[in-house]
Motif scaffolding. Structure first.
Motif: not given
Length: 777
Positions: A37-43, A60-63, A132-145
């Motif tokens: 539930f918490v993870s869904a709210g963040v993503f 990320p700050v608002l997340e 952190l995972l959302d930042v890597l995938v959506q902002i940094a565009r490095v989903p492999a990390l």
């Protein structure tokens, strides 16, 4: 927007599937649904913010704000406004939960009970990893990390349980990770098609055969990242499975795991200063012993507690029935109010047996069999509670009529092989002619309390037989001098040798009445003088009853005195002894032991743990940058050693361009050089010439016949000139000129992202995994 939502969904699936890896560590499954539930709210909160065109840097700050609101909703309770807006009291409650989570991690065995403090820590951790995972995938565009935050819960079980994470969960996590990479490829490809530039840039497919070194390097990089992160987290967090007796085994606790409790108790008994432990009011004039823990396993050298996980159903509002107690034995209930002074332990002092406890703060559970009570998220300091004691009143006739131990666990009769002759001879001499097991027990107690034995805390140390093992008991029976642990362990072993199930309780005697009265009830003070150990023996149909073999300590139950009559008597001691000598009331060091100082070991270690967690977070954030620095150094070394220098230089140029977000890095060398030449920083003639020399060198190396050309200019080389001073390699000089131009052409934001989250590493991992990508994917 559909593509962004698809990435969010894939990221959420990866996070919640990876969180399932913690299943072997935590009982039941409600905690996982709360974390999901918490993870869904963040993503999906982040997805909503992006749909509202919120700047990427603020998402990320608002997340984090969303995570705070969710934690307030779930754990803030009445401290919040409208159950969702936090107040200062909410943050204070969070601080208590976080401190409690440290205690429950230190105090529980696996599988742990998901108490509120533990679920709070899990929800907070999963929420932060989701950000952190959302930042890597959506902002940094490095989903492999994204493997870095996802692998944290996956690898932790391997450090705490032998089997590690379940294989199906590992497979599901790997599948979710590959799904995220695939979704990212399709989203980027769709974005290029929508822009209409898919035909403008050449598409490069992965080779049919991926180089072994590339695959191995990528795999080892991801694995090393997960192991380093898990190691740092494990080092900075107390292990769930390493705590058994009182607390985490630090100097603030009395008994450390793996060390005989008797040795620690003996050290405490020899301390000079007495400190208050707790006080109680017994309305019916009760004077019971208070048990902390019960030792039932004897391995020859040490008595210990049989390690069992906490049962979350065993709440103290209704405790289990005493083991072996028959319906024909008279019983009665008596309430006792207890206020703990300075005792800090995870085991609660309660009389045996008790039926219920009210007023405790924190999560407390009783253990099957001994009915001892322990906490998983707090300690006894400052606790005030009412315990209802069950007074068991068998007759001597019932004890004599008790049959053999039919229903008790055989472990209470187990003794190691090679019993010292003095022990077996003494057991035969005392119990061999006894008519019943009860008479044998009375004879053993009477022998140990006879004038032949004396109470001394110093003699066992001076003569080198301190403790409770076979050799210590044998020496004690020879010297006939010791303190409570020697008398208790000796009677327990002699009873087992005579066929009577036995165990040892460690706790406090009944204390000393004071002149003070509260509502007409006399207050009783229990201090470090009253720290004690005593044996309990099992009789079928009656259950476990205490004996007192230590001379001058506590009080002797009437039923255990030689020649006791047939009248009903209380199982538990009725009054404190008035004949105890001064040596029978030893004192504790204020800095150690159950009556030790008020410093909580977990609190004293909090700065160290916080520092180690900070180091873990920094290591996690800097891991990609470190790997990129290592990769850059290896390529430059190849250039200096002239081993594939042209390819190494070109690969580094492409990697730097990818890190800075410059497109076209996957195109052919000529197409990529043409794209770079159009950028402002490359309009300088010297910079453009360096770029073209790099391009020509790599084309000759890849497509030309014979030996690879390295980009040498005329007769220049890395060899030492006549003066003896070696020159820099021409390829390195050209590479440095081109790299400086790329960096000058990038914004400060792009430079920071390139340094901390190098995209070229993610592209390398993706290529090594066999995923075919188009330019920019």
């Amino acid at each position: 927007m559909r593509g962004r939502l698809a990435l969010t969904t894939a990221s959420f699936v990866l996070m919640v599937v990876a969180t399932m890896s913690l299943g072997p560590l935590i009982a039941d499954g409600g905690w996982w649904w709360l974390c999901a539930f918490v993870s869904a709210g963040v993503f999906f909160g982040g997805a909503g913010l992006r749909a509202l065109r919120v700047p990427s840097a603020l998402v990320p700050v608002l997340e984090g704000v969303v995570l705070l609101l969710l934690l307030t909703l779930l754990f803030g309770g009445s401290t919040s406004i409208a159950f969702i807006v936090p107040t200062p009291d909410t943050f204070a409650a969070f601080g208590e939960l976080f401190t409690g989570s440290q205690r429950t991690i230190a105090q529980q065995t696996v599988p742990a009970v998901a108490v509120p403090a533990l679920t709070f820590a899990l929800a907070l951790g999963v929420g932060l990893l989701s950000i952190l995972l959302d930042v890597l995938v959506q902002i940094a565009r490095v989903p492999a990390l994204a493997a870095i935050p996802a692998f944290v819960p996956v690898v932790i079980p391997g450090f705490l349980v032998e089997a590690g994470a379940d294989i199906p969960v590992l497979v599901a996590t790997a599948a979710a990770y590959l799904l995220l990479l695939r979704v990212d490829v399709r989203v980027l490809r769709r974005a290029r098609i929508d822009r209409g530039d898919d035909e403008d840039v050449a598409t490069v497919s992965a080779p049919k055969r991926v180089p072994v070194a590339s695959t191995l390097g990528a795999s080892l990089g991801v694995a090393a990242t997960g192991l380093v992160v898990a190691s740092l987290l494990t080092a900075s967090t107390p292990s769930i499975s390493t705590s058994l007796l009182l607390g985490n085994g630090s100097q603030g606790a009395l008994f450390a795991r793996g060390v005989s409790p008797f040795l620690d108790l003996g050290r405490d008994l020899r301390r000079p200063e007495a400190r208050p432990a707790f006080r109680y009011l017994a309305q019916d004039g009760d004077r019971p012993y208070f048990t902390l823990l019960t030792l039932d396993s004897f391995e020859g050298d040490v008595w210990s507690v049989t390690e069992t996980p906490v049962d979350g159903d065993n709440t103290v509002d209704a405790m289990g029935a005493p083991e072996g107690l028959g319906a024909e034995v008279a019983t009665s209930e008596h309430p006792i109010d207890v206020l703990v002074n300075e005792v800090r332990t995870t085991w609660l002092p309660v009389p045996y047996p008790s039926t219920r406890i009210e007023g405790l703060s924190g999560s407390w559970y009783w253990d099957d069999g001994p009915l001892t009570v322990r906490s998983v998220d707090t300690n006894t300091a400052g606790q005030r509670y009412e315990v209802t004691r069950l007074e068991v009143e068998p007759t001597v006739e019932q004890l004599r009529d008790a049959g053999g131990p039919r229903s008790v666990d055989p472990r209470f009769l187990e003794l190691p092989d090679a019993v010292p002759p003095i022990i077996s001879d003494t057991a035969v001499r005392l119990a061999g002619s006894a008519a019943t097991p009860y008479d044998a027990a009375v004879a053993i107690q009477a022998y140990l309390r006879s004038p032949e034995f004396e109470y001394s805390t110093e003699a066992p140390v001076a003569d080198g037989y301190d403790g409770g093992g076979f050799e210590v008991i044998a020496a004690f029976l020879e010297a006939k001098s010791g303190y409570c642990v020697h008398f208790a362990s000796t009677m327990a072993v002699l009873a087992r040798e005579a066929g009577i199930p036995s165990r040892i309780s460690v706790g406090y005697t009944s204390g000393t009445p004071t002149p003070e009265r509260v509502d007409g009830v006399q207050r009783v003070e229990v201090d470090s003088h009253d720290l004690h150990a005593w044996p309990e023996l099992y009789f079928e149909g009656v259950g476990w009853i205490p004996f007192e073999p230590t001379p001058g300590r506590g009080s002797v139950p009437e039923y255990s005195r030689p020649g006791a009559g047939q009248a009903q008597t209380s199982v538990l001691p009725a009054a404190p002894s008035t004949t105890a000598p001064s040596t029978g009331r030893p004192e504790l060091d204020p800095d150690r032991g159950l009556a030790g100082g008020a410093t909580d070991p977990l609190q004293s270690q909090a700065p160290l743990r916080a520092g180690m967690l900070l180091v873990a977070v920094l290591a996690l954030l800097l891991m990609p940058a470190g790997l990129r620095v290592l990769q850059r150094a290896m390529r430059r070394r190849r250039i200096r050693q002239r081993r594939g220098a042209a390819n190494a230089a070109w690969d580094e140029l492409r990697a730097q361009a990818a890190d800075l977000g410059v497109g076209g890095a996957d195109a052919t060398p000529r197409a990529f050089a043409a794209y770079l030449a159009s950028r402002p920083a490359f309009h300088d003639a010297e910079v453009l010439a360096a770029l073209l020399r790099l391009r020509d060198a790599v084309e000759r190396a890849r497509y030309g016949p014979g030996v690879e050309a390295t980009g040498d200019r005329g007769d220049q080389s890395a060899a030492a000139p006549a003066g003896g001073v070696p020159r820099a390699d021409p390829a390195l000089l050209d590479l440095d000129v081109a790299l400086r131009a790329l960096i000058r052409d990038a914004s400060a934001r792009d430079r920071l992202i390139a340094a901390l989250l190098p995209k070229s590493l993610a592209d390398r991992v993706r290529r090594a995994s066999g995923v075919r990508t188009a330019d920019g994917a």
